[in-house]
Scaffold this active site. Sequence first.
Site, short mmCIF file in Angstrom:
data_model
loop_
_atom_site.label_atom_id
_atom_site.label_comp_id
_atom_site.label_asym_id
_atom_site.label_seq_id
_atom_site.Cartn_x
_atom_site.Cartn_y
_atom_site.Cartn_z
N TYR A 90 0.84 -1.20 0.00
CA TYR A 90 0.00 0.00 0.00
C TYR A 90 0.88 1.24 0.00
O TYR A 90 0.59 2.21 -0.71
CB TYR A 90 -0.93 0.00 1.22
CG TYR A 90 -1.96 -1.11 1.17
CD1 TYR A 90 -3.15 -0.96 0.46
CD2 TYR A 90 -1.75 -2.31 1.83
CE1 TYR A 90 -4.10 -1.97 0.41
CE2 TYR A 90 -2.70 -3.33 1.79
CZ TYR A 90 -3.86 -3.16 1.08
OH TYR A 90 -4.79 -4.17 1.02
N ASN A 113 -12.55 -0.28 -5.52
CA ASN A 113 -12.26 -0.67 -6.90
C ASN A 113 -13.50 -1.32 -7.52
O ASN A 113 -13.95 -2.36 -7.05
CB ASN A 113 -11.08 -1.66 -6.91
CG ASN A 113 -10.78 -2.23 -8.27
OD1 ASN A 113 -11.27 -1.77 -9.29
ND2 ASN A 113 -9.96 -3.28 -8.29
N CYS A 121 -6.55 -5.27 -7.62
CA CYS A 121 -6.32 -4.79 -6.26
C CYS A 121 -5.79 -5.90 -5.36
O CYS A 121 -5.17 -5.61 -4.33
CB CYS A 121 -7.59 -4.17 -5.68
SG CYS A 121 -9.06 -5.19 -5.80
N HIS A 122 -5.99 -7.15 -5.75
CA HIS A 122 -5.46 -8.26 -4.94
C HIS A 122 -3.93 -8.28 -4.94
O HIS A 122 -3.33 -8.91 -4.08
CB HIS A 122 -6.01 -9.60 -5.46
CG HIS A 122 -5.66 -9.91 -6.87
ND1 HIS A 122 -6.40 -9.42 -7.94
CD2 HIS A 122 -4.66 -10.65 -7.40
CE1 HIS A 122 -5.86 -9.85 -9.06
NE2 HIS A 122 -4.80 -10.61 -8.76
N GLU A 148 -1.58 -16.72 -9.54
CA GLU A 148 -0.64 -15.94 -10.35
C GLU A 148 0.80 -16.34 -10.07
O GLU A 148 1.60 -16.45 -11.01
CB GLU A 148 -0.85 -14.45 -10.11
CG GLU A 148 -2.17 -13.96 -10.65
CD GLU A 148 -2.35 -12.46 -10.55
OE1 GLU A 148 -1.39 -11.75 -10.17
OE2 GLU A 148 -3.46 -11.99 -10.84
#
Length: 158
Positions: A90, A113, A121-122, A148
């Site tokens: 962040y 979002n 945003c993850h 991912e």
Amino acid sequence: MRWTVLDTPIGELSVGVDDVGVCGVRFGPVETTDGPADPALAAVVAELRAYFAGELTGFTVPLHVRQGSAFERAVWAEMATIPYGETRTYGEVAAAVGDPGAARAVGVACNRNPIPVIVPCHRIVGAGGKLVGFGGGLPRKRHLLELEAGVAFQRAWA
């Protein structure tokens, strides 16, 4: 806005489009759906299915963000630049948008979002890589990050 709901490994996702592009992703079903026969909905559903199958690392469907303050839009634009399989804190995102002391405000922007998963945003984590905050719940965030990371690892060593 036209909606459809698709089953994913993180539960049902509702996806909304208008005549410009994708303008909403919600965790869980919405009440009114139009179905994936709509060409714009079919395109985003196909990309989301490919993403969850580990076949797509970058979305190409057009987006239409219809809300948000200037700061929120800057955060959403910055999070869209985080590469697949990587994370930022962040604080790093706050610094990147020109306000290094705004880490908490970045968290609020992430929560607002309108297009989660597609606008990733993850990929934003707490200091030291700590798994914190996600509008869809931490188990979903963990799943997305693990998906991912696994795909990125396989591609790097294939």
